[in-house]
Each structure stands twice: as C-alpha cells, then as structure tokens.
Design an enzyme around this catalytic site. Structure first.
Site, PDB file in Angstrom:
ATOM      1  N   LYS A 168      -3.935   3.222   2.693  1.00  0.00           N
ATOM      2  CA  LYS A 168      -5.139   2.494   2.272  1.00  0.00           C
ATOM      3  C   LYS A 168      -6.271   3.474   1.959  1.00  0.00           C
ATOM      4  O   LYS A 168      -7.074   3.242   1.052  1.00  0.00           O
ATOM      5  CB  LYS A 168      -5.578   1.530   3.383  1.00  0.00           C
ATOM      6  CG  LYS A 168      -4.600   0.391   3.586  1.00  0.00           C
ATOM      7  CD  LYS A 168      -4.925  -0.369   4.854  1.00  0.00           C
ATOM      8  CE  LYS A 168      -3.907  -1.446   5.125  1.00  0.00           C
ATOM      9  NZ  LYS A 168      -4.011  -2.002   6.473  1.00  0.00           N
TER      10      LYS A 168
ATOM     11  N   LYS B  73       0.810  -1.231   0.000  1.00  0.00           N
ATOM     12  CA  LYS B  73       0.000   0.000   0.000  1.00  0.00           C
ATOM     13  C   LYS B  73       0.836   1.271   0.000  1.00  0.00           C
ATOM     14  O   LYS B  73       0.463   2.265  -0.601  1.00  0.00           O
ATOM     15  CB  LYS B  73      -0.969   0.040   1.190  1.00  0.00           C
ATOM     16  CG  LYS B  73      -0.382  -0.284   2.530  1.00  0.00           C
ATOM     17  CD  LYS B  73      -0.771  -1.668   2.899  1.00  0.00           C
ATOM     18  CE  LYS B  73      -0.018  -2.209   4.067  1.00  0.00           C
ATOM     19  NZ  LYS B  73      -0.558  -3.431   4.571  1.00  0.00           N
TER      20      LYS B  73
HETATM   21  N1  NAP Z   1       1.887  -8.723   6.898  1.00  0.00           N
HETATM   22  C1  NAP Z   1       0.620  -8.443   6.571  1.00  0.00           C
HETATM   23  O1  NAP Z   1      -0.324  -8.878   7.261  1.00  0.00           O
HETATM   24  C2  NAP Z   1       0.328  -7.617   5.344  1.00  0.00           C
HETATM   25  C3  NAP Z   1      -1.024  -7.409   4.979  1.00  0.00           C
HETATM   26  C4  NAP Z   1      -1.302  -6.684   3.804  1.00  0.00           C
HETATM   27  C5  NAP Z   1      -0.251  -6.155   3.065  1.00  0.00           C
HETATM   28  N2  NAP Z   1       1.044  -6.344   3.473  1.00  0.00           N
HETATM   29  C6  NAP Z   1       2.118  -5.787   2.645  1.00  0.00           C
HETATM   30  O2  NAP Z   1       2.803  -6.872   2.011  1.00  0.00           O
HETATM   31  C7  NAP Z   1       4.195  -6.544   1.832  1.00  0.00           C
HETATM   32  C8  NAP Z   1       5.062  -7.616   2.478  1.00  0.00           C
HETATM   33  O3  NAP Z   1       4.800  -7.639   3.866  1.00  0.00           O
HETATM   34  P1  NAP Z   1       5.354  -8.807   4.808  1.00  0.00           P
HETATM   35  O4  NAP Z   1       4.634  -8.648   6.100  1.00  0.00           O
HETATM   36  O5  NAP Z   1       5.318 -10.105   4.110  1.00  0.00           O
HETATM   37  O6  NAP Z   1       6.892  -8.351   4.988  1.00  0.00           O
HETATM   38  P2  NAP Z   1       8.074  -9.180   5.647  1.00  0.00           P
HETATM   39  O7  NAP Z   1       7.551 -10.330   6.437  1.00  0.00           O
HETATM   40  O8  NAP Z   1       8.956  -8.196   6.319  1.00  0.00           O
HETATM   41  O9  NAP Z   1       8.863  -9.807   4.382  1.00  0.00           O
HETATM   42  C9  NAP Z   1       9.482  -8.982   3.454  1.00  0.00           C
HETATM   43  C10 NAP Z   1      10.149  -9.848   2.394  1.00  0.00           C
HETATM   44  O10 NAP Z   1      10.654  -8.992   1.384  1.00  0.00           O
HETATM   45  C11 NAP Z   1      11.948  -9.451   1.010  1.00  0.00           C
HETATM   46  N3  NAP Z   1      12.673  -8.333   0.412  1.00  0.00           N
HETATM   47  C12 NAP Z   1      12.933  -7.098   0.936  1.00  0.00           C
HETATM   48  N4  NAP Z   1      13.571  -6.328   0.033  1.00  0.00           N
HETATM   49  C13 NAP Z   1      13.726  -7.103  -1.075  1.00  0.00           C
HETATM   50  C14 NAP Z   1      14.308  -6.893  -2.354  1.00  0.00           C
HETATM   51  N5  NAP Z   1      14.884  -5.734  -2.666  1.00  0.00           N
HETATM   52  N6  NAP Z   1      14.259  -7.892  -3.263  1.00  0.00           N
HETATM   53  C15 NAP Z   1      13.696  -9.086  -2.967  1.00  0.00           C
HETATM   54  N7  NAP Z   1      13.116  -9.346  -1.774  1.00  0.00           N
HETATM   55  C16 NAP Z   1      13.143  -8.368  -0.847  1.00  0.00           C
HETATM   56  C17 NAP Z   1      12.535  -9.989   2.275  1.00  0.00           C
HETATM   57  O11 NAP Z   1      13.596 -10.853   1.939  1.00  0.00           O
HETATM   58  P3  NAP Z   1      14.408 -11.729   3.032  1.00  0.00           P
HETATM   59  O12 NAP Z   1      13.442 -12.825   3.422  1.00  0.00           O
HETATM   60  O13 NAP Z   1      15.560 -12.260   2.278  1.00  0.00           O
HETATM   61  O14 NAP Z   1      14.747 -10.815   4.161  1.00  0.00           O
HETATM   62  C18 NAP Z   1      11.320 -10.695   2.889  1.00  0.00           C
HETATM   63  O15 NAP Z   1      11.204 -12.010   2.383  1.00  0.00           O
HETATM   64  C19 NAP Z   1       4.379  -5.146   2.444  1.00  0.00           C
HETATM   65  O16 NAP Z   1       4.238  -4.190   1.428  1.00  0.00           O
HETATM   66  C20 NAP Z   1       3.184  -5.017   3.393  1.00  0.00           C
HETATM   67  O17 NAP Z   1       2.780  -3.672   3.576  1.00  0.00           O
HETATM   68  C21 NAP Z   1       1.361  -7.056   4.593  1.00  0.00           C
END
Ligand code: NAP
Length: 395
Positions: free
Chosen positions: A198, A98
């Site tokens: 959002k 977002k």
């Molecule tokens: N968590 C939720 O409930 C939720 C809900 C809706 C939307 N979102 C959105 O979804 C997205 C991901 O959230 P998340 O909670 O899954 O984050 P997260 O658990 O912190 O995971 C982030 C991932 O991104 C990878 N990453 C970071 N920079 C990168 C790059 N330059 N190239 C390739 N991979 C990279 C990291 O790699 P490594 O594993 O190698 O560190 C990790 O696997 C965010 O935009 C968030 O706002 C999250």
C-alpha cells in the site's frame, strides 16, 4: 462507457467478492450488475445461484457485453495475468489486489497507456478510505510533504485488542482471522508486506515516484512478545504498525514498522480494523483520514465507487509522475529505536551510532539506540534472534 447498465465480470467470490455483491445489491445509485463470476473451486458452497459462476476465465474475457473486469482474487501472479488479458480485450479493470499492483506498478502504468483502458484500485490502499482519488485529484497542486498512517487493518485489530483489552497476541490474532481481517497468507499482514504494497501505491500517487516493495524499509510485528508489550505499557505507550513516506528535497524515505505511540497522536485513537492516514502538506497542513481498512462491505463499497467512477470515464492521470521529477528513495535518515532480541545474546551492535539504554535478563534483552534506517536491515535479517524493532522517533 455506454449508457446501459454496466455489466461486470468478477474474478473471485471470497470476502471481497461477496462484499461487492452485497453492496451492489443494496445501493440504488449505481446501475451495474454482475454478469459472471469466475472462481477456482467449482464445488464450493456459494451464496448466489450456480448459473452465475464459472471456472473458465474466457467466458468473461470473450463476452462482448462485459464492460468491466473486477479482479478480486488472492493470487497476485494469476491476478496480473487476468488484468493483462482484460486490457488486451479492451475491458476496464477494477482491482483490490495491492500485492499484484505494487509488484507491477510500472508495467501496469505502461499497459494502461498502451491499451487505453482505465484501471482503478482504490480498495487496494486502505480499503474504504478514498485516499488514491484524493491524492490524484484534490492534492494535485498542494505540496505534499509526507503520508503517514496505519495502513493495515488486521495488525491494527490485533494491536488494539492487545493494548486496549489486554488480550494476548495469539488470541487477538485468532479473533482477527475468524473475522476475515487477515489475508489468506497471514505473513502478508504480520510481517508487514501488505502495508509495504500500500505504501508503494501511496508513494506513486503522492509524489509521482515508482518504487519497488524492496526499497521500503520493513520490519513486522510477527516476533512481538509480552516482554515488548509490558515495556510499552510501562512507558505509557501503545504500539501501532506505522507506514510512512516523506519527501526531503529530491529524495523520499519510507518505512513500515511498529512504533511507540503516545495518547496525543491522532493515530492513537484509530482502533480495531480501522486505518488512519495523516497527510502533511504545504498549504492545507495536517489532515487525518480514518476509515475501515478491511472487511467485506467497506472494501466492497470502495470497489462500487470505482465502478461508478468508470461511468464518467474516470481514470488516474498520474500527473505528479508526468510532471517529471528527479525523486529517488533514500533511507539514509537516523531513527531512535527499541530493539529486543534473545536473552543474553552477544549481538554485534556496532551499526548503531549511539546506544542510550541497554538491558538483559532471562526473559529478553533490549537496547535503545540511534541508527540509520538502512543499517537496521542487518538486524532485521538475524532471524534466529527473533528480534523486534520498534520505532521511538526520527532524529
Ligand atoms: N479481505 C479484505 O478485507 C481485503 C481488503 C482490501 C483488499 N483485499 C484484497 O482483495 C483480494 C481478495 O481478497 P479476499 O479477502 O476476498 O480473498 P479470499 O476471501 O481468500 O477469496 C479469494 C477468492 O479468489 C478466488 N480465486 C483464487 N484464485 C483464483 C483464480 N485463479 N481464478 C478465479 N478465482 C480465483 C477464490 O476462489 P474459490 O472461492 O473458488 O476458492 C476466492 O473466491 C486480495 O487481493 C486482497 O489483498 C482484501
């Protein structure tokens, strides 16, 4: 999109990336498979075999078999580059980011047209609640007056535990972090930025208006203290973090801020990591959507739904924008608020149009008063006061 199995190139394998892999593995209804996952840290322990992972983005962009790029990383600037590169390579994109979307909405809209590729982002607005597709498709003719709701699952989890279970703010925050409900950067949730992003997305699909995050009035819950919690409880209210955008003639006003909610509000029973959205429209009137707003599987499920929609070439049409309107943001409405700040502080209250209650003791000072939303920005900037603003009502 071709008839064979859809091949996905996924960026990110954190909470949401793993949720996507799990949901895809459990559902039979969609013929899609992850071909490659690009991550950042090659040596991190993973739950899938190492052959599927790479740290080289070009392995995804240059693979002619990959139809769809699924962008699920936690770095908005990097995410924007990934999406642009995917467009250039004529690959459809699904994203949950977002922050990246809200900060680049207008450019993303133009790029979709320029490269003629679909870009879907249902998970970016209230995760599992299918709000964007509903606003785009179902409510494309109805006269929408406002969208109001709880758009942030982590602050709702924290506030629910504080008000329903009597937990302290800090222990509720720690628990939310442990469960993966809080963004890698917690200020995105607590200071309200996540909800603002959002809201920008919701405004575009509700009213056809492009906004910048800075145009939404924002005040977070990071300074909430037991003093404020006790005040709410004494008056029989809960505090919820509310996002709202309302159309008034040719203007839209919008805010994200904590608000006192009484038991009759439909949002009062939206608890824990759930989000709730009330759509107010001219003909269908009030409708309430409730669903999980965070977490691996609920978010993964919204992403799978977007991937599935690409199968029948679905794309957002942005009809309300294309119909042309002269809408603009104008936050010139008056609100009644509770504002708490440092004990005995001699804060200048002249921006309030009226003050109905004033209190100060060694634990805190508060006033209740009426003020234009725009004038509240001044108080929000007084960081040393550690103040909190809680909405009582619109006037
Ligand atoms: N968590 C939720 O409930 C939720 C809900 C809706 C939307 N979102 C959105 O979804 C997205 C991901 O959230 P998340 O909670 O899954 O984050 P997260 O658990 O912190 O995971 C982030 C991932 O991104 C990878 N990453 C970071 N920079 C990168 C790059 N330059 N190239 C390739 N991979 C990279 C990291 O790699 P490594 O594993 O190698 O560190 C990790 O696997 C965010 O935009 C968030 O706002 C999250």
């Amino acid at each position: 999109m071709r008839n064979q199995s859809i091949k996905l190139g996924v960026f990110g394998f954190g909470c949401v990336g793993q949720g996507l892999a799990y949901v895809l593995n459990q559902t039979n209804g969609i013929d899609a498979e992850i071909k490659k996952i690009c991550i950042k840290q090659p040596d991190k322990k993973r739950t899938l075999g190492k052959d599927i992972f790479t740290t080289n983005p070009d392995e995804l962009f240059n693979d002619p078999e990959i139809d769809v790029i699924v962008e699920l990383i936690d770095d908005a600037d990097e995410a924007f580059s990934i999406v642009k590169k995917a467009f250039i390579n004529k690959k459809a994109v699904v994203s949950a980011n977002k922050k990246m979307i809200a900060e680049n909405l207008q450019e993303l809209y133009k790029l979709q047209i320029k490269y003629a590729v679909p870009f879907l982002y249902e998970a970016a607005c209230c995760a599992s609640i299918p709000i964007i597709r509903n606003l785009e498709e179902y409510y494309d003719n109805d006269l929408l007056a406002s969208v109001e709701g709880i758009f942030n699952g982590s602050t709702n989890y924290i506030l629910s535990n504080v008000f329903e279970k009597g937990q302290s703010f800090q222990s509720a925050l720690d628990e939310a972090k442990e469960l993966g409900f809080v963004e890698s950067d917690p200020s995105l949730d607590l200071e309200g930025f996540d909800a603002v992003y959002k809201t920008c997305i919701a405004i575009l699909h509700t009213f056809g208006l492009f906004t910048n995050p800075e145009e939404i009035f924002l005040s977070g819950i990071q300074n909430l203290t037991q003093f404020d919690i006790d005040f709410a409880m004494k008056t029989g209210k809960k505090i919820k973090f509310i996002s709202k955008c309302t159309r008034k003639d040719d203007t839209v006003y919008s805010y994200c801020l904590p608000a006192f909610i009484n038991g009759n509000s439909p949002l009062s029973n939206v608890k824990e990591e759930y989000n709730g959205i009330i759509l107010e429209s001219g003909f269908s009137q009030n409708q309430l959507f409730v669903g999980k707003g965070a977490g691996a599987e609920p978010t993964g499920s919204a992403i799978v739904s977007d991937i599935s929609a690409l199968r029948y070439n679905y794309k957002y049409e942005y009809k309300k924008f294309k119909q042309g309107n002269k809408l603009k943001i104008d936050n010139g409405i008056t609100v009644r608020v509770y504002m708490r700040y440092r004990p005995y502080s001699s804060i200048d209250l002249s921006r309030f149009s009226s003050i109905v209650e004033k209190f100060s003791n060694a634990e805190g000072s508060y006033i209740i008063g009426d003020i234009e939303l725009e004038n509240l920005c001044y108080y929000k900037s007084l960081n040393e006061e550690k103040l909190i603003i809680v909405l009582i009502e619109e006037r």
